[in-house]
Design an enzyme around this catalytic site. Structure first.
Site, mmCIF file in Angstrom:
data_model
loop_
_atom_site.group_PDB
_atom_site.id
_atom_site.type_symbol
_atom_site.label_atom_id
_atom_site.label_comp_id
_atom_site.label_asym_id
_atom_site.label_seq_id
_atom_site.Cartn_x
_atom_site.Cartn_y
_atom_site.Cartn_z
ATOM 1 N N GLU A 97 -11.709 -2.734 2.108
ATOM 2 C CA GLU A 97 -11.003 -3.697 2.935
ATOM 3 C C GLU A 97 -9.912 -3.012 3.743
ATOM 4 O O GLU A 97 -9.362 -1.998 3.343
ATOM 5 C CB GLU A 97 -10.413 -4.802 2.054
ATOM 6 N N CYS A 110 -3.257 -1.726 7.627
ATOM 7 C CA CYS A 110 -3.232 -1.223 6.257
ATOM 8 C C CYS A 110 -4.622 -0.655 5.947
ATOM 9 O O CYS A 110 -5.607 -1.379 5.952
ATOM 10 C CB CYS A 110 -2.877 -2.374 5.321
ATOM 11 N N CYS A 117 -10.036 2.637 -6.999
ATOM 12 C CA CYS A 117 -8.930 3.540 -7.310
ATOM 13 C C CYS A 117 -8.983 3.859 -8.803
ATOM 14 O O CYS A 117 -9.278 2.986 -9.614
ATOM 15 C CB CYS A 117 -7.593 2.877 -6.961
ATOM 16 N N CYS A 121 -3.155 1.182 -12.133
ATOM 17 C CA CYS A 121 -1.823 0.570 -12.246
ATOM 18 C C CYS A 121 -2.037 -0.866 -12.731
ATOM 19 O O CYS A 121 -2.914 -1.582 -12.229
ATOM 20 C CB CYS A 121 -1.105 0.594 -10.902
ATOM 21 N N CYS A 124 -2.163 -3.999 -10.182
ATOM 22 C CA CYS A 124 -2.889 -3.873 -8.909
ATOM 23 C C CYS A 124 -4.344 -4.256 -9.105
ATOM 24 O O CYS A 124 -5.015 -3.735 -9.990
ATOM 25 C CB CYS A 124 -2.781 -2.440 -8.401
ATOM 26 N N GLU A 171 -5.842 5.969 -3.811
ATOM 27 C CA GLU A 171 -4.674 6.848 -3.837
ATOM 28 C C GLU A 171 -4.917 7.952 -2.801
ATOM 29 O O GLU A 171 -5.720 8.864 -3.034
ATOM 30 C CB GLU A 171 -4.487 7.431 -5.253
ATOM 31 N N SER A 202 1.346 6.236 1.403
ATOM 32 C CA SER A 202 1.957 5.696 0.188
ATOM 33 C C SER A 202 1.266 6.289 -1.036
ATOM 34 O O SER A 202 0.039 6.281 -1.129
ATOM 35 C CB SER A 202 1.800 4.177 0.198
ATOM 36 N N LEU A 225 7.376 3.300 -6.768
ATOM 37 C CA LEU A 225 8.209 3.577 -7.949
ATOM 38 C C LEU A 225 8.091 2.451 -8.982
ATOM 39 O O LEU A 225 7.732 2.686 -10.130
ATOM 40 C CB LEU A 225 9.670 3.786 -7.497
ATOM 41 N N HIS A 226 8.462 1.251 -8.605
ATOM 42 C CA HIS A 226 8.265 0.031 -9.414
ATOM 43 C C HIS A 226 9.081 -0.086 -10.695
ATOM 44 O O HIS A 226 9.099 -1.150 -11.319
ATOM 45 C CB HIS A 226 6.789 -0.186 -9.764
ATOM 46 N N ASN A 309 2.163 -9.916 -5.771
ATOM 47 C CA ASN A 309 1.087 -10.797 -5.306
ATOM 48 C C ASN A 309 0.082 -10.992 -6.426
ATOM 49 O O ASN A 309 -0.559 -10.046 -6.853
ATOM 50 C CB ASN A 309 0.371 -10.169 -4.101
ATOM 51 N N CYS A 352 -0.614 -7.002 -0.345
ATOM 52 C CA CYS A 352 -0.557 -5.761 -1.150
ATOM 53 C C CYS A 352 -1.140 -6.000 -2.527
ATOM 54 O O CYS A 352 -0.775 -6.950 -3.204
ATOM 55 C CB CYS A 352 0.871 -5.327 -1.404
HETATM 56 N N1 SAH Z 1 -2.156 4.216 -4.258
HETATM 57 C C1 SAH Z 1 -1.116 4.112 -3.296
HETATM 58 C C2 SAH Z 1 -1.392 3.135 -2.160
HETATM 59 C C3 SAH Z 1 -2.011 1.790 -2.488
HETATM 60 S S1 SAH Z 1 -1.031 0.423 -3.006
HETATM 61 C C4 SAH Z 1 0.190 3.773 -3.982
HETATM 62 O O1 SAH Z 1 0.186 3.563 -5.186
HETATM 63 O O2 SAH Z 1 1.216 3.798 -3.335
HETATM 64 C C5 SAH Z 1 0.140 -0.017 -1.808
HETATM 65 C C6 SAH Z 1 1.365 -0.661 -2.450
HETATM 66 O O3 SAH Z 1 1.114 -1.990 -2.960
HETATM 67 C C7 SAH Z 1 1.866 0.141 -3.625
HETATM 68 O O4 SAH Z 1 3.254 0.257 -3.616
HETATM 69 C C8 SAH Z 1 1.408 -0.706 -4.796
HETATM 70 O O5 SAH Z 1 2.096 -0.381 -5.949
HETATM 71 C C9 SAH Z 1 1.639 -2.102 -4.264
HETATM 72 N N2 SAH Z 1 0.947 -3.133 -5.036
HETATM 73 C C10 SAH Z 1 -0.171 -2.983 -5.763
HETATM 74 N N3 SAH Z 1 -0.524 -4.142 -6.354
HETATM 75 C C11 SAH Z 1 0.390 -5.063 -5.980
HETATM 76 C C12 SAH Z 1 0.531 -6.476 -6.232
HETATM 77 N N4 SAH Z 1 -0.338 -7.137 -6.971
HETATM 78 N N5 SAH Z 1 1.575 -7.095 -5.669
HETATM 79 C C13 SAH Z 1 2.434 -6.418 -4.872
HETATM 80 N N6 SAH Z 1 2.347 -5.113 -4.602
HETATM 81 C C14 SAH Z 1 1.324 -4.424 -5.134
#
Ligand code: SAH
Length: 386
Positions: A97, A110, A117, A121, A124, A171, A202, A225-226, A309, A352
């Site tokens: 997508e 985007c 992936c 995480c 995600c 990634e 990213s 970072l999160h 999200n 995202c």
């Molecule tokens: N793998 C890369 C790029 C893909 S994700 C990375 O980790 O940066 C792009 C961004 O969306 C990242 O910061 C990711 O952590 C965030 N993201 C993933 N799932 C999400 C969700 N359910 N709600 C909000 N942000 C999310």
């Protein structure tokens, strides 16, 4: 042998590669490469017969040795807020997508870098789909091409597409060469002509690859970072076990020192009761101040807060508006530049972490991918790296 199988998809080549192709394979002048790039990326032409400023002999030679094949559009869908999503078919039944997000004076695309992936995480939805393979350069730049054609984008004249973020599925630093090549085409004047700082990669924090990126490319860096502590971050981003926060921040110091004019964006997805406490905000502010001190520059890092999200089956919830505001205020009070990312395209699952495409045959590859990652194999050796 099938003649088509021997043809080179020109979307796989950056400017240098294309110039070499013209010189070495076609025996032509290198500058012809730039003419062809303008046809492909400025005028969205894929048929050599329409490239009228090339001589007939050259067009015939191109027909014989080359092709321009963008990804197939399986499905496209506009959202109520102007966001637009494409489902693009890759080989073997896979699909990825790609999302366009228009905003005042800018249009951000985007872009995905992998089918699925492997990093898994916990918050995600792409991670839940598993990993299938890396995308080729053509499949990455092809996403920009599909969007640009849809928008009628013409670099320097009719600029609808102003920013690209490598924040779709995958990634990007685990598909290093293809991503760097595609990002070069995004910034090339004969390609999509975007300014360096308007192309953002990213990453979940692959430390050695952040260093490699700083040596080989000149784009903006975003780091997912999160969480401000290892204990919490490991539960959200398992890669943190291999590259914990202090190593990640060290890599950011090195990146910031090499790229003195841009700041690094730290993405922080806010999940209710998980990472949205005032104590997390204060610890995050401290990390940002340490970064500024180390590189002796204000706002070497800035924070992008992303309200979580949700997606089917997730155990997490979005933080309340009040908690988000409080978190932002605490950071701003500590002089940390902090934005809250507005959620867009929710009604079409384009926000995202909601991109999931279609990832087939993922289990076997996923296990292999993990094994290699844990063994620390270089990116080129990973499964399906080009
Ligand atoms: N793998 C890369 C790029 C893909 S994700 C990375 O980790 O940066 C792009 C961004 O969306 C990242 O910061 C990711 O952590 C965030 N993201 C993933 N799932 C999400 C969700 N359910 N709600 C909000 N942000 C999310």
């Amino acid at each position: 042998m099938n003649a088509a199988a021997t043809k080179t998809n020109l979307l796989d080549l950056d400017r240098e590669g294309l110039e070499r192709f013209f010189a070495d394979t076609l025996g032509e002048k290198r500058f012809r490469a730039q003419q062809v790039m303008k046809w492909i990326y400025h005028r969205h032409v894929t048929d050599f017969a329409e490239m009228t400023d090339l001589g007939k002999a050259l067009r015939e030679k191109l027909e014989q040795h080359a092709e321009v094949v963008p990804p197939k559009i399986l499905f496209e869908k506009p959202a109520a807020d102007g966001t637009y999503k494409w489902l693009l078919g890759m080989d073997g039944g896979n699909a990825i997508e790609c999302v366009f997000i228009p905003d005042k004076g800018r249009g951000t695309l985007c872009v995905s870098s992998q089918v699925g992936c492997g990093l898994n995480c916990s918050f995600c939805s792409t991670g839940k789909e598993g990993f299938n393979r890396n995308l080729s350069t053509a499949e990455i730049i092809g996403q920009v091409w599909v969007a640009a054609r849809h928008l009628g984008n013409v670099p320097h004249h009719q600029r609808k597409l102003t920013n690209v973020v490598m924040m779709g599925m995958g990634e990007p630093l685990l598909n290093f060469d293809n991503v760097v090549r595609a990002m070069a085409l995004m910034r090339d004047d004969n390609g999509f002509g975007l300014a360096n700082k308007r192309v953002t990669l990213s990453t979940a924090g692959l430390v050695p690859m952040i260093d490699k990126l700083s040596e080989q490319s000149d784009v903006s860096l975003a780091v997912s970072l999160h969480a401000p502590t290892d204990e919490l971050r490991t539960t959200l981003v398992p890669l943190n076990k291999k590259y914990p926060i202090d190593q990640l921040m060290e890599a950011c110091v090195r990146y910031a020192n090499r790229k003195p004019r841009t700041s690094i964006t730290f993405e922080y997805t806010l999940m209710k009761g998980i990472n949205d406490d005032p104590s997390h905000a204060r610890a995050l502010a401290k990390l940002m101040r340490q970064l500024d001190n180390r590189v002796q520059r204000e706002n070497a890092g800035k924070v992008n807060l992303i309200p979580f999200n949700p997606f089917p089956g997730t155990q997490y919830e979005r933080s309340d508006d009040e908690a988000i505001r409080r978190f932002q205020t605490l950071l701003l009070d500590q002089k940390v530049l902090t934005m809250v990312r507005r959620t867009r395209g929710e009604d079409i699952d384009a926000a995202c972490g909601q991109l999931k495409g279609q990832v087939l045959d993922r289990t076997r590859r996923q296990a292999e991918f993990r094994r290699r990652l844990e063994g620390g194999a270089p990116a080129q050796d990973r499964p399906d790296a080009a």
